[in-house]
Write an enzyme that holds these catalytic residues in place. Structure first.
Site, mmCIF file in Angstrom:
data_model
loop_
_atom_site.group_PDB
_atom_site.id
_atom_site.type_symbol
_atom_site.label_atom_id
_atom_site.label_comp_id
_atom_site.label_asym_id
_atom_site.label_seq_id
_atom_site.Cartn_x
_atom_site.Cartn_y
_atom_site.Cartn_z
ATOM 1 N N HIS A 34 6.733 46.911 8.843
ATOM 2 C CA HIS A 34 8.030 47.413 8.407
ATOM 3 C C HIS A 34 8.510 46.553 7.242
ATOM 4 C CE1 HIS A 34 9.466 43.952 10.617
ATOM 5 N NE2 HIS A 34 8.906 44.409 11.719
ATOM 6 N N HIS A 37 7.875 42.775 7.102
ATOM 7 C CA HIS A 37 6.551 42.287 6.679
ATOM 8 C C HIS A 37 6.413 42.336 5.159
ATOM 9 C CE1 HIS A 37 5.729 43.731 10.876
ATOM 10 N NE2 HIS A 37 5.145 42.545 10.926
#
Ligand code: PAF
Length: 282
Positions: A34, A37
């Site tokens: 998501h 990251h």
């Protein structure tokens, strides 16, 4: 973007970058990526010529097989996100590559791993330290990024790198949040809609703490106010509340006079959400 599914392949790729005089940064992940990251990727990209991400759902950091089995696996979407973020290569090993038959060596920060959240999830931070050491040894990056959301994990990695003289710079990356303040996490997708709505309480409780610490408070008053805020909703149960020294994670008491890490975990159904703040008195 190179996809390397074996250790020799990623090593050869890194060697080719080194031969061109390039620096290398690492973003270890377990997939189900998501925006949090991608923030790690962007942080590393500011410090290294090439970013390598790893996707490996590490079995040794899961307490029970059911939790491991339920961990979301979204490889195609993950690769698309990493490619769009400019990642140079992705290392996606198999469990047998990382833990070959007969592997018995573990890495453990013996104190930091076995306090706070480590008591709720015995063996978890030992699994994290062991796999991260292996990934560091396989890729050999100059820098690596870890999110501040799992603040204890970040401190475990920093300590491990220092204690074992690992020549890798660790970049802490601030938590990325949903519009309502909920910290991004792969676990959020497993919340029921009602629990997802209620989960905003973690960041609301932490917002209150930050202001209180800045204007002067004590550990017990802060704990009382966090408990009261979490209790305003009935879906989640406060599982953990730790108000600790921001480096050693040792518990503190009395008036808060130094930077302090406040870590909370709240259980919604079978999903445990964590969040944290480091608050500094003015
Ligand atoms: O934070 C994570 O996603 C994992 O704990 C890590 C660092 C990739 C190790 O498996």
């Amino acid at each position: 973007m190179e996809i390397c599914r074996s250790i020799p392949k990623i090593r050869a790729y890194v060697a080719s970058l080194r031969a061109e005089g390039k620096t290398v940064g690492l973003v270890p992940t377990m997939g189900a990526l998501h925006a949090g990251h991608i923030a790690l990727v962007k942080a590393v990209a500011r410090h290294a010529d090439n970013v390598i991400a790893t996707i490996f759902v590490n079995p040794t950091q899961f307490g029970d097989a059911a939790d491991l089995a339920k961990y979301p696996r979204t490889e195609d979407a993950d690769l698309a996100l990493l490619k769009a973020a400019g990642v140079a290569a992705v290392f996606m090993p198999q469990v047998d590559d990382i833990y070959p038959e007969g592997a018995e060596t573990i890495v453990e920060t013996t104190v930091l791993a076995n306090m706070l959240h480590g008591l709720v999830r015995p063996g978890h931070y030992r699994g994290v330290a062991t796999v991260v050491t292996k990934l560091f040894n396989i890729v050999g990056p100059d820098v690596a990024a870890f999110g501040e959301k799992d603040y204890q994990q970040l401190q475990v990695i920093r300590k491990m790198v220092r204690d074992l003289h690992i020549p890798i710079k660790i970049l802490p990356v601030p938590t990325i949040r949903e519009a309502d303040g909920l910290a991004m996490s792969s676990r959020n997708t497993r919340l029921t809609p009602a629990d997802r709505a209620a989960a905003v309480i973690l960041s609301q409780a932490l917002d209150v703490t930050e202001k209180a610490v800045q204007s002067g408070t004590t550990v017990s008053d802060l704990a009382k106010s966090i408990r009261a805020t979490i209790a305003t909703q009935l879906r989640g149960t406060l599982e953990g509340l730790d108000i600790v020294d921001d480096e050693t994670l040792a518990p503190i008491s009395g008036p808060i006079t130094d930077p302090t890490a406040i870590m909370i975990s709240v259980q919604f159904g079978d999903i445990l959400l964590i969040d944290q703040r480091v608050a500094t008195p003015r």
